[in-house]
Design a protein around this motif. Structure first.
Motif, PDB file in Angstrom:
ATOM      1  N   ARG A   1      -1.622  -2.619  26.149  1.00  0.00           N
ATOM      2  CA  ARG A   1      -2.977  -3.060  26.486  1.00  0.00           C
ATOM      3  C   ARG A   1      -3.517  -2.262  27.663  1.00  0.00           C
ATOM      4  O   ARG A   1      -4.674  -1.865  27.692  1.00  0.00           O
ATOM      5  CB  ARG A   1      -2.998  -4.563  26.788  1.00  0.00           C
ATOM      6  CG  ARG A   1      -3.109  -5.364  25.492  1.00  0.00           C
ATOM      7  CD  ARG A   1      -3.213  -6.821  25.756  1.00  0.00           C
ATOM      8  NE  ARG A   1      -2.001  -7.312  26.386  1.00  0.00           N
ATOM      9  CZ  ARG A   1      -1.674  -8.588  26.476  1.00  0.00           C
ATOM     10  NH1 ARG A   1      -2.488  -9.500  25.993  1.00  0.00           N
ATOM     11  NH2 ARG A   1      -0.557  -8.950  27.049  1.00  0.00           N
ATOM     12  N   ALA A   2      -2.636  -1.993  28.626  1.00  0.00           N
ATOM     13  CA  ALA A   2      -3.069  -1.245  29.812  1.00  0.00           C
ATOM     14  C   ALA A   2      -3.562   0.158  29.432  1.00  0.00           C
ATOM     15  O   ALA A   2      -4.507   0.661  30.034  1.00  0.00           O
ATOM     16  CB  ALA A   2      -1.916  -1.148  30.817  1.00  0.00           C
ATOM     17  N   ILE A   3      -2.934   0.785  28.427  1.00  0.00           N
ATOM     18  CA  ILE A   3      -3.366   2.147  28.061  1.00  0.00           C
ATOM     19  C   ILE A   3      -4.458   2.125  26.986  1.00  0.00           C
ATOM     20  O   ILE A   3      -4.907   3.178  26.524  1.00  0.00           O
ATOM     21  CB  ILE A   3      -2.165   3.026  27.596  1.00  0.00           C
ATOM     22  CG1 ILE A   3      -1.494   2.434  26.357  1.00  0.00           C
ATOM     23  CG2 ILE A   3      -1.166   3.223  28.732  1.00  0.00           C
ATOM     24  CD1 ILE A   3      -0.400   3.299  25.760  1.00  0.00           C
ATOM     25  N   GLY A   4      -4.852   0.926  26.564  1.00  0.00           N
ATOM     26  CA  GLY A   4      -6.030   0.799  25.697  1.00  0.00           C
ATOM     27  C   GLY A   4      -5.800   0.995  24.211  1.00  0.00           C
ATOM     28  O   GLY A   4      -6.771   1.057  23.447  1.00  0.00           O
ATOM     29  N   VAL A   5      -4.546   1.077  23.766  1.00  0.00           N
ATOM     30  CA  VAL A   5      -4.336   1.202  22.310  1.00  0.00           C
ATOM     31  C   VAL A   5      -4.271  -0.170  21.637  1.00  0.00           C
ATOM     32  O   VAL A   5      -4.533  -0.300  20.449  1.00  0.00           O
ATOM     33  CB  VAL A   5      -3.077   2.032  21.939  1.00  0.00           C
ATOM     34  CG1 VAL A   5      -3.266   3.488  22.311  1.00  0.00           C
ATOM     35  CG2 VAL A   5      -1.802   1.464  22.547  1.00  0.00           C
ATOM     36  N   ALA A   6      -3.920  -1.210  22.415  1.00  0.00           N
ATOM     37  CA  ALA A   6      -3.925  -2.583  21.892  1.00  0.00           C
ATOM     38  C   ALA A   6      -5.125  -3.310  22.479  1.00  0.00           C
ATOM     39  O   ALA A   6      -5.647  -2.916  23.526  1.00  0.00           O
ATOM     40  CB  ALA A   6      -2.637  -3.295  22.281  1.00  0.00           C
ATOM     41  N   GLY A   7      -5.558  -4.358  21.779  1.00  0.00           N
ATOM     42  CA  GLY A   7      -6.720  -5.114  22.254  1.00  0.00           C
ATOM     43  C   GLY A   7      -7.975  -4.267  22.243  1.00  0.00           C
ATOM     44  O   GLY A   7      -8.864  -4.416  23.070  1.00  0.00           O
ATOM     45  N   ASN A   8      -8.048  -3.350  21.278  1.00  0.00           N
ATOM     46  CA  ASN A   8      -9.139  -2.390  21.209  1.00  0.00           C
ATOM     47  C   ASN A   8      -9.820  -2.565  19.842  1.00  0.00           C
ATOM     48  O   ASN A   8      -9.170  -2.427  18.820  1.00  0.00           O
ATOM     49  CB  ASN A   8      -8.517  -0.987  21.358  1.00  0.00           C
ATOM     50  CG  ASN A   8      -9.496   0.150  21.147  1.00  0.00           C
ATOM     51  OD1 ASN A   8     -10.572  -0.024  20.579  1.00  0.00           O
ATOM     52  ND2 ASN A   8      -9.111   1.330  21.597  1.00  0.00           N
ATOM     53  N   PRO A   9     -11.113  -2.893  19.819  1.00  0.00           N
ATOM     54  CA  PRO A   9     -11.760  -3.173  18.532  1.00  0.00           C
ATOM     55  C   PRO A   9     -11.790  -1.968  17.583  1.00  0.00           C
ATOM     56  O   PRO A   9     -11.988  -2.132  16.387  1.00  0.00           O
ATOM     57  CB  PRO A   9     -13.185  -3.597  18.924  1.00  0.00           C
ATOM     58  CG  PRO A   9     -13.360  -3.138  20.327  1.00  0.00           C
ATOM     59  CD  PRO A   9     -12.012  -3.076  20.961  1.00  0.00           C
ATOM     60  N   ARG A  10     -11.598  -0.767  18.112  1.00  0.00           N
ATOM     61  CA  ARG A  10     -11.631   0.425  17.244  1.00  0.00           C
ATOM     62  C   ARG A  10     -10.227   0.915  16.857  1.00  0.00           C
ATOM     63  O   ARG A  10     -10.067   1.916  16.168  1.00  0.00           O
ATOM     64  CB  ARG A  10     -12.357   1.574  17.972  1.00  0.00           C
ATOM     65  CG  ARG A  10     -13.880   1.418  17.959  1.00  0.00           C
ATOM     66  CD  ARG A  10     -14.530   2.445  18.866  1.00  0.00           C
ATOM     67  NE  ARG A  10     -14.060   3.816  18.640  1.00  0.00           N
ATOM     68  CZ  ARG A  10     -14.472   4.588  17.657  1.00  0.00           C
ATOM     69  NH1 ARG A  10     -15.350   4.152  16.794  1.00  0.00           N
ATOM     70  NH2 ARG A  10     -14.002   5.814  17.532  1.00  0.00           N
ATOM     71  N   ASN A  11      -9.215   0.211  17.339  1.00  0.00           N
ATOM     72  CA  ASN A  11      -7.855   0.690  17.085  1.00  0.00           C
ATOM     73  C   ASN A  11      -6.877  -0.479  17.032  1.00  0.00           C
ATOM     74  O   ASN A  11      -6.737  -1.215  18.004  1.00  0.00           O
ATOM     75  CB  ASN A  11      -7.441   1.647  18.209  1.00  0.00           C
ATOM     76  CG  ASN A  11      -6.147   2.368  17.889  1.00  0.00           C
ATOM     77  OD1 ASN A  11      -6.165   3.356  17.151  1.00  0.00           O
ATOM     78  ND2 ASN A  11      -5.032   1.884  18.374  1.00  0.00           N
ATOM     79  N   ASN A  12      -6.216  -0.655  15.883  1.00  0.00           N
ATOM     80  CA  ASN A  12      -5.187  -1.705  15.848  1.00  0.00           C
ATOM     81  C   ASN A  12      -3.847  -1.145  15.364  1.00  0.00           C
ATOM     82  O   ASN A  12      -3.007  -1.852  14.846  1.00  0.00           O
ATOM     83  CB  ASN A  12      -5.641  -2.902  15.006  1.00  0.00           C
ATOM     84  CG  ASN A  12      -5.912  -2.515  13.560  1.00  0.00           C
ATOM     85  OD1 ASN A  12      -5.412  -1.502  13.078  1.00  0.00           O
ATOM     86  ND2 ASN A  12      -6.690  -3.324  12.862  1.00  0.00           N
ATOM     87  N   THR A  13      -3.676   0.159  15.545  1.00  0.00           N
ATOM     88  CA  THR A  13      -2.468   0.848  15.109  1.00  0.00           C
ATOM     89  C   THR A  13      -1.803   1.477  16.323  1.00  0.00           C
ATOM     90  O   THR A  13      -2.422   2.309  16.985  1.00  0.00           O
ATOM     91  CB  THR A  13      -2.862   1.961  14.122  1.00  0.00           C
ATOM     92  OG1 THR A  13      -3.536   1.356  13.029  1.00  0.00           O
ATOM     93  CG2 THR A  13      -1.655   2.712  13.625  1.00  0.00           C
ATOM     94  N   TYR A  14      -0.590   1.060  16.617  1.00  0.00           N
ATOM     95  CA  TYR A  14       0.088   1.648  17.778  1.00  0.00           C
ATOM     96  C   TYR A  14       1.570   1.344  17.721  1.00  0.00           C
ATOM     97  O   TYR A  14       2.017   0.457  16.995  1.00  0.00           O
ATOM     98  CB  TYR A  14      -0.498   1.117  19.096  1.00  0.00           C
ATOM     99  CG  TYR A  14      -0.606  -0.392  19.181  1.00  0.00           C
ATOM    100  CD1 TYR A  14       0.420  -1.165  19.703  1.00  0.00           C
ATOM    101  CD2 TYR A  14      -1.746  -1.042  18.710  1.00  0.00           C
ATOM    102  CE1 TYR A  14       0.314  -2.548  19.761  1.00  0.00           C
ATOM    103  CE2 TYR A  14      -1.858  -2.427  18.758  1.00  0.00           C
ATOM    104  CZ  TYR A  14      -0.823  -3.174  19.283  1.00  0.00           C
ATOM    105  OH  TYR A  14      -0.918  -4.536  19.335  1.00  0.00           O
ATOM    106  N   ARG A  15       2.327   2.112  18.487  1.00  0.00           N
ATOM    107  CA  ARG A  15       3.760   1.833  18.626  1.00  0.00           C
ATOM    108  C   ARG A  15       3.932   0.853  19.774  1.00  0.00           C
ATOM    109  O   ARG A  15       3.549   1.137  20.904  1.00  0.00           O
ATOM    110  CB  ARG A  15       4.537   3.128  18.864  1.00  0.00           C
ATOM    111  CG  ARG A  15       6.031   2.851  19.022  1.00  0.00           C
ATOM    112  CD  ARG A  15       6.869   4.028  18.623  1.00  0.00           C
ATOM    113  NE  ARG A  15       6.795   4.242  17.183  1.00  0.00           N
ATOM    114  CZ  ARG A  15       7.588   5.065  16.505  1.00  0.00           C
ATOM    115  NH1 ARG A  15       8.523   5.742  17.137  1.00  0.00           N
ATOM    116  NH2 ARG A  15       7.443   5.212  15.199  1.00  0.00           N
TER     117      ARG A  15
END
Ligand code: SAH
Length: 392
Positions: free
Chosen positions: A88-102
């Motif tokens: 979440r801190a780096i913005g890949v989670a909790g992001n309306p344009r991105n729900n794909t992350y490790r």
């Protein structure tokens, strides 16, 4: 609990928080641990140094903690919560344009042997060690709790990643939920994830930022996406305004997925064509129409003894691109082999460039994104290398 006694002086790397105990460092083991069991590691004079998963092989213990703590529900919960906070801190989670992350990258998240990728409401859990396999239900319980309201399905996919010799009779399957909705989003682009049969956890999450960079260079270019798999680079290139995009992969299934994903984002767009063909054959027969080429091959070397052949492979592959790319063209070239160092790869690409005699400049030096962090005490965790080159 079983206790692993180190030989005298063999605790040095553990004191520097390197998370592996090699079998050669072990003096003796008290008890008879089964592979995957949690063991305590102590120095020759019985001082606690680490706790971890025991395994059979040259890496004998993968360290879970350097603190003398129980490996229980609270432990898994805490480690996963730290991993999620970081995403979440780096913005890949909790992001309306991105729900794909490790969410978990093994040693990079102090969870050696464990990989978790999140695709929208589904998390795919992959064990690379028997220890993580043994603890998969504990991990899944903690994951469901930490990501309550976000993740509703947990798919366990370790059939091909567990040590073959452990003979665990492992089958892939849902541990939680079982949704068939397999569309996820990366930087505002949609794609189907084949977590049932696809490679890795279903998508190459590690190229997110490199794809975004490619988008910036795509305008009005003719793009060749070689080794396209599910077409990630292709649909970024299309959004970036490419004139045409050709995607190539030797796997017909990958080509089907690429076509589906392009259709999902750009229905009926005539700029894209995909070819199921061997890379070397395609590069030999193609013309010189491309001015943006992506080479993202599978790992050419999985072990150190394959290094020489792998470097030759990278040299040959890149030489073909340098030979054919249009003047003023841009080449994105990658290696995901962990045993190939940044310098090895650079030398292979430099040699290929020199063979073509063309003037080549490095625009960017790329690596894995922040959701694939490298534990500073475990430099082996750095695996993805890329160069963006301007070819005159
Ligand atoms: N660039 C992709 C990931 C590439 S994975 C992405 O962004 O998602 C490597 C791909 O290379 C796999 O899909 C595999 O099917 C393909 N491949 C392996 N050997 C090949 C060959 N000789 N020719 C063409 N494709 C090949």
């Amino acid at each position: 609990m079983n206790i692993v006694y180190l030989k005298k002086g063999k605790e040095e790397s553990l004191k520097r928080f390197h998370p592996w105990v090699f079998s050669g460092a072990i003096h003796h083991i008290e008890g008879e641990p089964e592979e995957g069991e949690v063991v305590r590691v102590v120095t020759a004079d019985r001082q606690f140094i680490a706790i971890g998963h025991y395994q059979i092989g040259s890496i004998a213990v993968r360290v879970l903690s350097f603190v003398d703590e129980p490996i229980d529900e609270a432990f898994w919960h805490c480690r996963l919560a730290i991993a999620y906070d970081m995403r979440r801190a780096i913005g890949v989670a909790g992001n309306p344009r991105n729900n794909t992350y490790r969410l978990v990258h093994g040693e990079g998240d102090n969870l050696p042997g464990l990989v978790i990728d999140v695709y929208g409401r589904t998390a795919v859990v992959q064990a690379h060690s028997v220890g993580m396999h043994v603890y998969r239900h504990e991990v899944a319980r903690a994951l469901a709790d930490v990501m309550k309201g976000v993740v509703e399905n947990i798919y366990y996919k370790s059939e091909t990643t567990l040590p073959f010799k452990a003979d665990l009779g492992q089958e892939n399957g849902f541990i939680l939920g079982g949704s068939a909705d397999n569309v996820a989003m990366e930087n505002g682009l949609n794609f189907h994830v084949d977590w049932l049969k696809g490679q890795k956890t279903g998508f190459f999450v590690d190229q997110r930022e490199n794809r975004a960079l490619l988008e910036r260079y795509s305008k009005d270019r003719s793009v060749l996406n070689m080794f396209c798999y599910t077409g990630g680079f292709s649909f970024y290139a299309m959004r970036g305004g490419a004139k045409l995009v050709h995607s190539v992969d030797s796997s017909a299934k990958a080509i089907d997925l690429t076509n589906k994903n392009v259709e999902l984002n750009f229905p009926g767009d005539p700029r894209h064509t995909a070819y199921a063909e061997d890379a070397f054959k395609y590069l030999d027969r193609m013309g010189d129409q491309y001015d943006l080429i992506i080479l993202d091959p599978p790992a050419f070397a999985k072990h150190k003894d394959a290094l020489r052949n792998a470097l030759q492979g990278y040299r040959k592959l890149n030489a073909k691109a340098f030979e054919k790319i249009k003047p003023g063209g841009i080449l994105f070239t990658f290696s995901c082999s962990q045993v190939v160092t940044k310098d090895n790869f650079r030398t292979a690409v430099f040699t290929a460039a020199a063979m073509s005699g063309r003037s080549v400049r490095i625009l960017h030096q790329l690596t894995q994104p922040a959701d694939h962090p490298v534990n500073i005490y475990h430099p082996e965790g750095e695996y993805l290398k890329g160069l963006v080159l301007y070819v005159e």
